[in-house]
Write a protein that holds these residues in place. Structure first.
Motif, PDB file in Angstrom:
ATOM      1  N   ALA A   1     107.481  66.966  88.026  1.00 32.40           N
ATOM      2  CA  ALA A   1     106.844  66.610  89.297  1.00 32.40           C
ATOM      3  C   ALA A   1     106.850  67.780  90.268  1.00 32.40           C
ATOM      4  N   THR A   2     105.743  67.951  90.983  1.00 27.87           N
ATOM      5  CA  THR A   2     105.689  68.936  92.067  1.00 27.87           C
ATOM      6  C   THR A   2     105.925  68.261  93.412  1.00 27.87           C
ATOM      7  N   SER A   3     105.751  66.948  93.450  1.00 29.13           N
ATOM      8  CA  SER A   3     106.015  66.134  94.633  1.00 29.13           C
ATOM      9  C   SER A   3     105.982  64.676  94.187  1.00 29.13           C
ATOM     10  N   LEU A   4     106.320  63.751  95.076  1.00 26.94           N
ATOM     11  CA  LEU A   4     106.255  62.333  94.726  1.00 26.94           C
ATOM     12  C   LEU A   4     104.812  61.872  94.512  1.00 26.94           C
ATOM     13  N   ASP A   5     103.862  62.628  95.059  1.00 26.06           N
ATOM     14  CA  ASP A   5     102.446  62.311  94.840  1.00 26.06           C
ATOM     15  C   ASP A   5     101.930  62.921  93.545  1.00 26.06           C
ATOM     16  N   ASP A   6     102.702  63.808  92.969  1.00 26.17           N
ATOM     17  CA  ASP A   6     102.336  64.436  91.696  1.00 26.17           C
ATOM     18  C   ASP A   6     103.524  64.290  90.740  1.00 26.17           C
ATOM     19  N   ALA A   7     103.799  63.029  90.405  1.00 24.91           N
ATOM     20  CA  ALA A   7     104.974  62.717  89.588  1.00 24.91           C
ATOM     21  C   ALA A   7     104.547  62.047  88.287  1.00 24.91           C
ATOM     22  N   PRO A   8     104.499  62.795  87.188  1.00 26.77           N
ATOM     23  CA  PRO A   8     104.193  62.194  85.891  1.00 26.77           C
ATOM     24  C   PRO A   8     105.220  61.107  85.566  1.00 26.77           C
ATOM     25  N   ALA A   9     104.770  60.079  84.855  1.00 19.23           N
ATOM     26  CA  ALA A   9     105.667  58.958  84.558  1.00 19.23           C
ATOM     27  C   ALA A   9     105.328  58.352  83.208  1.00 19.23           C
ATOM     28  N   CYS A  10     106.320  57.693  82.601  1.00 15.38           N
ATOM     29  CA  CYS A  10     106.104  57.027  81.320  1.00 15.38           C
ATOM     30  C   CYS A  10     107.102  55.891  81.140  1.00 15.38           C
ATOM     31  N   THR A  11     106.747  54.941  80.303  1.00 16.25           N
ATOM     32  CA  THR A  11     107.696  53.927  79.886  1.00 16.25           C
ATOM     33  C   THR A  11     108.463  54.467  78.689  1.00 16.25           C
ATOM     34  N   TYR A  12     109.449  53.681  78.219  1.00 12.71           N
ATOM     35  CA  TYR A  12     110.383  54.256  77.244  1.00 12.71           C
ATOM     36  C   TYR A  12     110.988  53.175  76.371  1.00 12.71           C
ATOM     37  N   ILE A  13     111.069  53.450  75.079  1.00  7.78           N
ATOM     38  CA  ILE A  13     111.885  52.630  74.190  1.00  7.78           C
ATOM     39  C   ILE A  13     112.414  53.511  73.062  1.00  7.78           C
ATOM     40  N   ALA A  14     113.653  53.265  72.689  1.00  2.00           N
ATOM     41  CA  ALA A  14     114.277  54.005  71.601  1.00  2.00           C
ATOM     42  C   ALA A  14     115.048  53.035  70.728  1.00  2.00           C
ATOM     43  N   ALA A  15     115.099  53.348  69.449  1.00  2.00           N
ATOM     44  CA  ALA A  15     115.870  52.539  68.507  1.00  2.00           C
ATOM     45  C   ALA A  15     116.706  53.458  67.636  1.00  2.00           C
ATOM     46  N   VAL A  16     117.929  53.037  67.371  1.00  2.00           N
ATOM     47  CA  VAL A  16     118.824  53.754  66.473  1.00  2.00           C
ATOM     48  C   VAL A  16     119.267  52.776  65.394  1.00  2.00           C
ATOM     49  N   VAL A  17     119.022  53.127  64.133  1.00  2.00           N
ATOM     50  CA  VAL A  17     119.406  52.285  62.996  1.00  2.00           C
ATOM     51  C   VAL A  17     120.516  52.991  62.240  1.00  2.00           C
ATOM     52  N   THR A  18     121.671  52.351  62.122  1.00  2.00           N
ATOM     53  CA  THR A  18     122.831  52.957  61.473  1.00  2.00           C
ATOM     54  C   THR A  18     122.836  52.648  59.978  1.00  2.00           C
ATOM     55  N   ARG A  19     123.770  53.254  59.268  1.00  2.00           N
ATOM     56  CA  ARG A  19     123.833  53.116  57.813  1.00  2.00           C
ATOM     57  C   ARG A  19     123.986  51.658  57.362  1.00  2.00           C
ATOM     58  N   ASP A  20     124.708  50.861  58.140  1.00  2.00           N
ATOM     59  CA  ASP A  20     124.933  49.476  57.735  1.00  2.00           C
ATOM     60  C   ASP A  20     123.801  48.548  58.157  1.00  2.00           C
ATOM     61  N   GLY A  21     122.719  49.115  58.695  1.00  2.00           N
ATOM     62  CA  GLY A  21     121.574  48.308  59.090  1.00  2.00           C
ATOM     63  C   GLY A  21     121.628  47.820  60.513  1.00  2.00           C
ATOM     64  N   GLY A  22     122.674  48.174  61.244  1.00  2.00           N
ATOM     65  CA  GLY A  22     122.743  47.787  62.647  1.00  2.00           C
ATOM     66  C   GLY A  22     121.695  48.525  63.468  1.00  2.00           C
ATOM     67  N   VAL A  23     121.178  47.861  64.489  1.00  2.00           N
ATOM     68  CA  VAL A  23     120.139  48.447  65.332  1.00  2.00           C
ATOM     69  C   VAL A  23     120.553  48.333  66.795  1.00  2.00           C
ATOM     70  N   THR A  24     120.413  49.430  67.536  1.00  2.00           N
ATOM     71  CA  THR A  24     120.548  49.365  68.982  1.00  2.00           C
ATOM     72  C   THR A  24     119.224  49.806  69.597  1.00  2.00           C
ATOM     73  N   LEU A  25     118.838  49.115  70.645  1.00  2.00           N
ATOM     74  CA  LEU A  25     117.596  49.398  71.349  1.00  2.00           C
ATOM     75  C   LEU A  25     117.904  49.740  72.794  1.00  2.00           C
TER      76      LEU A  25
END
Length: 198
Positions: A60-84
């Motif tokens: 961002a160069t200012s609050l009027d020029d502030a790029p933005a995005c939504t977000y989601i992440a997932a981590v899958v472990t060896r035993d098949g567990g998932v955290t989001l």
């Protein structure tokens, strides 16, 4: 989107640019690169989200020029567990039942209430856990899931959670004993075969 494996753990991150913000694609790219690297190093969802937020804020160069995005992440472990971990209205589904595993940060008229960007409120991500080889976590008791299943994180341009497997581009991942070599670019949805069990 990012889709990678590190030490037997699968990490995927999907970010959608907020259409009303400038250079939203830059925000998405910065958040994905930063968060996926952090999660692959073993950092928590909260830490990865914070680092991604800083990366987007720097654009961002200012609050009027502030790029933005939504977000989601997932981590899958060896035993098949998932955290989001997520913020905004980018979703995760468990297929084939089509169960939505996330809750949108949005008001009834559709405007989102959480995102990454210099103009975002200082709040952490939602975090949800689906344990592998264990009983469902307490916060999932009210939202039963059919196990085993496939975890899907669709891109904003591909929102359907429970459509036919071949209806949209996807990225497949292999877990031990499960094979899926059908990979179709461009990768607009992350598909993770996860041997979740009750």
């Amino acid at each position: 989107m990012a889709l990678l494996e590190a030490g037997g753990t699968i990490v995927t991150v999907v970010c959608d640019g907020v259409g009303s913000s400038p250079r939203a694609d830059e925000a998405s790219a910065a958040a994905i690169e930063t968060a996926s690297a952090a999660l692959a190093r073993g950092l928590s969802h909260e830490e990865a989200f914070e680092l991604a937020g800083r990366a987007v804020t720097k654009l961002a160069t200012s609050l009027d020029d502030a790029p933005a995005c939504t977000y989601i992440a997932a981590v899958v472990t060896r035993d098949g567990g998932v955290t989001l971990g997520w913020a905004g209205d980018t979703r995760a589904y468990l297929l084939p039942a089509g169960t939505m595993l996330t809750e949108d940060d949005a008001v009834e008229t559709g405007e989102i209430t959480a995102w990454l960007g210099a103009d975002a409120e200082d709040a952490g991500p939602h975090v949800r856990t689906l344990p592998g080889n264990a009983r469902p976590a307490p916060d999932l008791q009210r939202r039963p899931v059919a196990l085993p299943g496939r975890l899907r994180l669709p891109h904003g341009g591909d929102p359907a959670g429970a459509g036919p497997r071949d209806a949209a581009p996807r990225a497949g991942l292999r877990r031990p004993g499960q094979r899926d070599d059908r990979l179709d670019p461009p990768r607009r949805s992350a598909w993770v075969t996860s041997p979740l069990s009750r």
